[in-house]
Design a protein around this motif. Structure first.
Motif, PDB file in Angstrom:
ATOM      1  N   ARG A 113       0.838  -1.197   0.000  1.00 41.99           N
ATOM      2  CA  ARG A 113       0.000   0.000   0.000  1.00 41.99           C
ATOM      3  C   ARG A 113       0.875   1.250   0.000  1.00 41.99           C
ATOM      4  NH1 ARG A 113      -5.357   1.145   2.304  1.00 41.99           N
ATOM      5  NH2 ARG A 113      -5.399  -1.024   2.989  1.00 41.99           N
ATOM      6  N   VAL A 114       1.993   1.199   0.723  1.00 39.01           N
ATOM      7  CA  VAL A 114       2.861   2.373   0.799  1.00 39.01           C
ATOM      8  C   VAL A 114       3.428   2.721  -0.577  1.00 39.01           C
ATOM      9  CG1 VAL A 114       5.029   3.240   1.756  1.00 39.01           C
ATOM     10  CG2 VAL A 114       3.418   2.056   3.234  1.00 39.01           C
ATOM     11  N   ALA A 115       3.764   1.708  -1.353  1.00 44.88           N
ATOM     12  CA  ALA A 115       4.290   1.979  -2.707  1.00 44.88           C
ATOM     13  C   ALA A 115       3.228   2.664  -3.568  1.00 44.88           C
ATOM     14  CB  ALA A 115       4.750   0.673  -3.350  1.00 44.88           C
ATOM     15  N   TYR A 116       1.985   2.207  -3.463  1.00 42.22           N
ATOM     16  CA  TYR A 116       0.900   2.876  -4.199  1.00 42.22           C
ATOM     17  C   TYR A 116       0.686   4.302  -3.667  1.00 42.22           C
ATOM     18  CZ  TYR A 116      -0.623  -1.588  -6.295  1.00 42.22           C
ATOM     19  OH  TYR A 116      -0.698  -2.760  -7.016  1.00 42.22           O
ATOM     20  N   MET A 117       0.747   4.441  -2.351  1.00 39.62           N
ATOM     21  CA  MET A 117       0.548   5.766  -1.752  1.00 39.62           C
ATOM     22  C   MET A 117       1.626   6.746  -2.228  1.00 39.62           C
ATOM     23  SD  MET A 117      -1.995   6.235   0.497  1.00 39.62           S
ATOM     24  CE  MET A 117      -3.223   5.290   1.419  1.00 39.62           C
ATOM     25  N   GLN A 118       2.818   6.236  -2.425  1.00 40.14           N
ATOM     26  CA  GLN A 118       3.892   7.115  -2.890  1.00 40.14           C
ATOM     27  C   GLN A 118       3.590   7.646  -4.288  1.00 40.14           C
ATOM     28  OE1 GLN A 118       6.593   8.211  -0.939  1.00 40.14           O
ATOM     29  NE2 GLN A 118       6.527   9.672  -2.657  1.00 40.14           N
ATOM     30  N   VAL A 119       2.972   6.820  -5.119  1.00 39.81           N
ATOM     31  CA  VAL A 119       2.549   7.285  -6.449  1.00 39.81           C
ATOM     32  C   VAL A 119       1.533   8.410  -6.294  1.00 39.81           C
ATOM     33  CG1 VAL A 119       1.356   6.645  -8.584  1.00 39.81           C
ATOM     34  CG2 VAL A 119       3.004   5.053  -7.529  1.00 39.81           C
ATOM     35  N   LEU A 120       0.588   8.196  -5.419  1.00 40.40           N
ATOM     36  CA  LEU A 120      -0.407   9.253  -5.155  1.00 40.40           C
ATOM     37  C   LEU A 120       0.283  10.536  -4.697  1.00 40.40           C
ATOM     38  CD1 LEU A 120      -3.092   7.099  -3.350  1.00 40.40           C
ATOM     39  CD2 LEU A 120      -3.599   8.627  -5.267  1.00 40.40           C
ATOM     40  N   ALA A 121       1.232  10.371  -3.785  1.00 39.95           N
ATOM     41  CA  ALA A 121       1.932  11.554  -3.256  1.00 39.95           C
ATOM     42  C   ALA A 121       2.687  12.291  -4.357  1.00 39.95           C
ATOM     43  CB  ALA A 121       2.877  11.131  -2.142  1.00 39.95           C
ATOM     44  N   ASP A 122       3.181  11.539  -5.326  1.00 39.05           N
ATOM     45  CA  ASP A 122       3.900  12.173  -6.443  1.00 39.05           C
ATOM     46  C   ASP A 122       2.957  12.937  -7.368  1.00 39.05           C
ATOM     47  OD1 ASP A 122       6.226  11.020  -5.498  1.00 39.05           O
ATOM     48  OD2 ASP A 122       6.217   9.363  -6.955  1.00 39.05           O
ATOM     49  N   LEU A 123       1.751  12.428  -7.557  1.00 41.06           N
ATOM     50  CA  LEU A 123       0.880  12.953  -8.616  1.00 41.06           C
ATOM     51  C   LEU A 123      -0.229  13.880  -8.116  1.00 41.06           C
ATOM     52  CD1 LEU A 123       0.500   9.815 -10.925  1.00 41.06           C
ATOM     53  CD2 LEU A 123       2.145  11.693 -11.096  1.00 41.06           C
ATOM     54  N   VAL A 124      -0.657  13.700  -6.890  1.00 42.20           N
ATOM     55  CA  VAL A 124      -1.731  14.562  -6.375  1.00 42.20           C
ATOM     56  C   VAL A 124      -1.161  15.940  -6.076  1.00 42.20           C
ATOM     57  CG1 VAL A 124      -3.209  14.971  -4.360  1.00 42.20           C
ATOM     58  CG2 VAL A 124      -3.213  12.735  -5.486  1.00 42.20           C
ATOM     59  N   VAL A 125      -1.768  16.956  -6.658  1.00 42.87           N
ATOM     60  CA  VAL A 125      -1.284  18.326  -6.467  1.00 42.87           C
ATOM     61  C   VAL A 125      -2.358  19.147  -5.744  1.00 42.87           C
ATOM     62  CG1 VAL A 125      -0.418  20.393  -7.605  1.00 42.87           C
ATOM     63  CG2 VAL A 125       0.135  18.128  -8.530  1.00 42.87           C
ATOM     64  N   ASP A 126      -3.407  19.497  -6.472  1.00 37.83           N
ATOM     65  CA  ASP A 126      -4.447  20.302  -5.840  1.00 37.83           C
ATOM     66  C   ASP A 126      -5.789  19.567  -5.785  1.00 37.83           C
ATOM     67  OD1 ASP A 126      -5.048  20.302  -8.477  1.00 37.83           O
ATOM     68  OD2 ASP A 126      -5.210  22.476  -8.692  1.00 37.83           O
ATOM     69  N   GLU A 127      -5.757  18.271  -5.996  1.00 39.03           N
ATOM     70  CA  GLU A 127      -6.987  17.498  -5.911  1.00 39.03           C
ATOM     71  C   GLU A 127      -7.464  17.396  -4.460  1.00 39.03           C
ATOM     72  OE1 GLU A 127      -4.286  16.562  -7.583  1.00 39.03           O
ATOM     73  OE2 GLU A 127      -5.038  16.731  -9.645  1.00 39.03           O
ATOM     74  N   LEU A 128      -8.771  17.264  -4.304  1.00 40.18           N
ATOM     75  CA  LEU A 128      -9.341  16.979  -2.987  1.00 40.18           C
ATOM     76  C   LEU A 128      -9.283  15.467  -2.787  1.00 40.18           C
ATOM     77  CD1 LEU A 128     -12.480  19.276  -3.341  1.00 40.18           C
ATOM     78  CD2 LEU A 128     -10.269  19.844  -2.311  1.00 40.18           C
ATOM     79  N   VAL A 129      -8.874  15.035  -1.598  1.00 44.12           N
ATOM     80  CA  VAL A 129      -8.737  13.604  -1.332  1.00 44.12           C
ATOM     81  C   VAL A 129      -9.633  13.224  -0.162  1.00 44.12           C
ATOM     82  CG1 VAL A 129      -7.162  11.724  -0.732  1.00 44.12           C
ATOM     83  CG2 VAL A 129      -6.356  13.604  -2.195  1.00 44.12           C
ATOM     84  N   VAL A 130     -10.536  12.288  -0.400  1.00 45.69           N
ATOM     85  CA  VAL A 130     -11.420  11.770   0.644  1.00 45.69           C
ATOM     86  C   VAL A 130     -10.964  10.351   0.964  1.00 45.69           C
ATOM     87  CG1 VAL A 130     -13.785  11.098   1.238  1.00 45.69           C
ATOM     88  CG2 VAL A 130     -13.364  13.191  -0.089  1.00 45.69           C
ATOM     89  N   CYS A 131     -10.576  10.134   2.226  1.00 48.42           N
ATOM     90  CA  CYS A 131      -9.987   8.854   2.621  1.00 48.42           C
ATOM     91  C   CYS A 131     -10.972   8.029   3.437  1.00 48.42           C
ATOM     92  CB  CYS A 131      -8.748   9.078   3.485  1.00 48.42           C
ATOM     93  SG  CYS A 131      -7.486  10.094   2.724  1.00 48.42           S
TER      94      CYS A 131
END
Lengths: 190, 177
Positions: A5-23
């Protein structure tokens, strides 16, 4: 071997800029909060199965913003009817990311109902044409880059490793605080 | 059940209330009474109407809409209210977010269908147990104002507030004497 999951999360961290994220509650919220704390995140604390409906509501209210929902597979099974609701609204600004590890991770790794669910197939059958099962960080990176550029709603299901020895970060934000910070980031009030 | 022109006028008044309260997102699961209101919601044309698969899901959609800055209402039967407790508690009450609930109050003496009665008996006790304020409609007074007041109450109390739509709004007197 499945991707963490952390590897996938790192992709998100790289690509998410100004998107709203609902967890969604549990691991999705706690890993994302630890990795990328930001006002534009909303963390569900105790509402299993509600991340997709909540994300849809935010997307409808904020059509100029893209909304990324992070949710677990168990929560999808709990509230699978919401996929047809998402499809019916045609919310083009919504991206749903599912971590598919076949367990209830936050409660200790108990197995989900032992059925070989095809989550992207379930989403497509519910009317979400842009639904894909993915394996590996590179595949996720390509799919997320595309989803962030093109009209949705998109549904990306990630085959994810369950790593019981990897401690999930603790909750460290109160629900009211989360809500106030998120709404403040949007410049809206009740 | 015969839904009369009188019932339709009540539905129109309730929808005028949604408009006056600046509700923008309307999530719903219909029964016959709610269906009549939804027809008027569609005619009005300015709402973002979201038919949902299950009531608790609609609670989540409304929660997200308010997070995004829009007023939201959930329209459902009391059956849906009874199945939505977790969503109301873990979303709106936990995060102190207002929600307007318009709930058809089935199973009261004015609506004596045998299968509705168990819901009618338990609706108000359930709301009290959840700590959700509620009001009963009064067909003899301004329904539009009653919707507005319930939304104001939800906002000021930072949580859900319910307007229970009573049988006298929709059940023709000729049907249930």
């Amino acid at each position: 071997m499945r991707t963490s999951r952390v590897a996938y999360m790192q992709v998100l961290a790289d690509l998410v800029v100004d998107e709203l994220v609902v967890c969604g509650l549990g691991a999705s919220a706690r890993y994302w909060k630890a990795l990328r704390p930001r006002p534009e995140n909303f963390y569900l604390a105790d509402s299993m199965g509600q991340a997709i409906p909540v994300g849809l509501g935010v997307a409808l209210a904020q059509p100029a913003r893209r909304v990324v929902v992070l949710e677990g597979d168990g929560a999808v099974l709990m509230n699978a009817g919401c996929l047809s609701t998402v499809a019916s609204t045609g919310a083009t600004n919504l991206i749903v990311v599912i971590f598919n590890n076949d367990v209830y991770e936050a409660s200790g790794g108990q197995p989900l109902p032992a059925a070989p669910v095809d989550y992207a197939g379930l989403a497509r059958a519910s009317g979400l044409a842009l639904a894909t099962n993915l394996e590996g960080a590179d595949a996720f990176r390509s799919a997320l880059q595309k989803a962030l550029k093109e009209p949705g709603p998109a549904f990306l299901c990630l085959r994810t490793a369950y790593l019981p020895d990897e401690p999930i970060p603790a909750y460290d934000m109160r629900p009211l605080e989360t809500r106030l910070i998120f709404m403040q980031s949007l410049g809206v009030s009740i | 059940m015969v839904l009369t022109e009188r019932a339709r006028e009540h539905a129109r008044a309730l929808v005028r209330g949604l408009k006056a309260a600046r509700i923008e997102v309307v999530a719903s699961v219909p029964d016959q009474w709610i269906g009549l209101i939804l027809e008027e919601v569609a005619k009005e044309g300015s709402f973002r109407s979201v038919p949902v698969a299950r009531e608790e899901e609609g609670i989540g959609v409304c929660f997200g809409a308010v997070l995004g800055g829009k007023g939201a209402a959930m329209l459902m039967q009391n059956a849906g209210l009874l199945s939505s407790g977790t969503g109301l508690v873990t979303l709106h009450l936990l995060h102190q977010v207002p929600l307007l609930l318009l709930v058809s109050y089935r199973g009261t003496p004015g609506d004596p269908l045998f299968y509705h009665i168990p819901k009618g008996v338990r609706t108000e006790p359930a709301l009290r147990a959840l700590g959700i304020p509620y009001f009963l409609t009064d067909a003899g007074k301004d329904l539009t104002a009653q919707v507005c007041r319930t939304w104001t109450y939800a906002r000021e109390s930072a949580g859900p507030a319910a307007l229970l739509l009573t049988a006298d709004l929709f059940a023709g007197e000729d049907v249930y004497p």
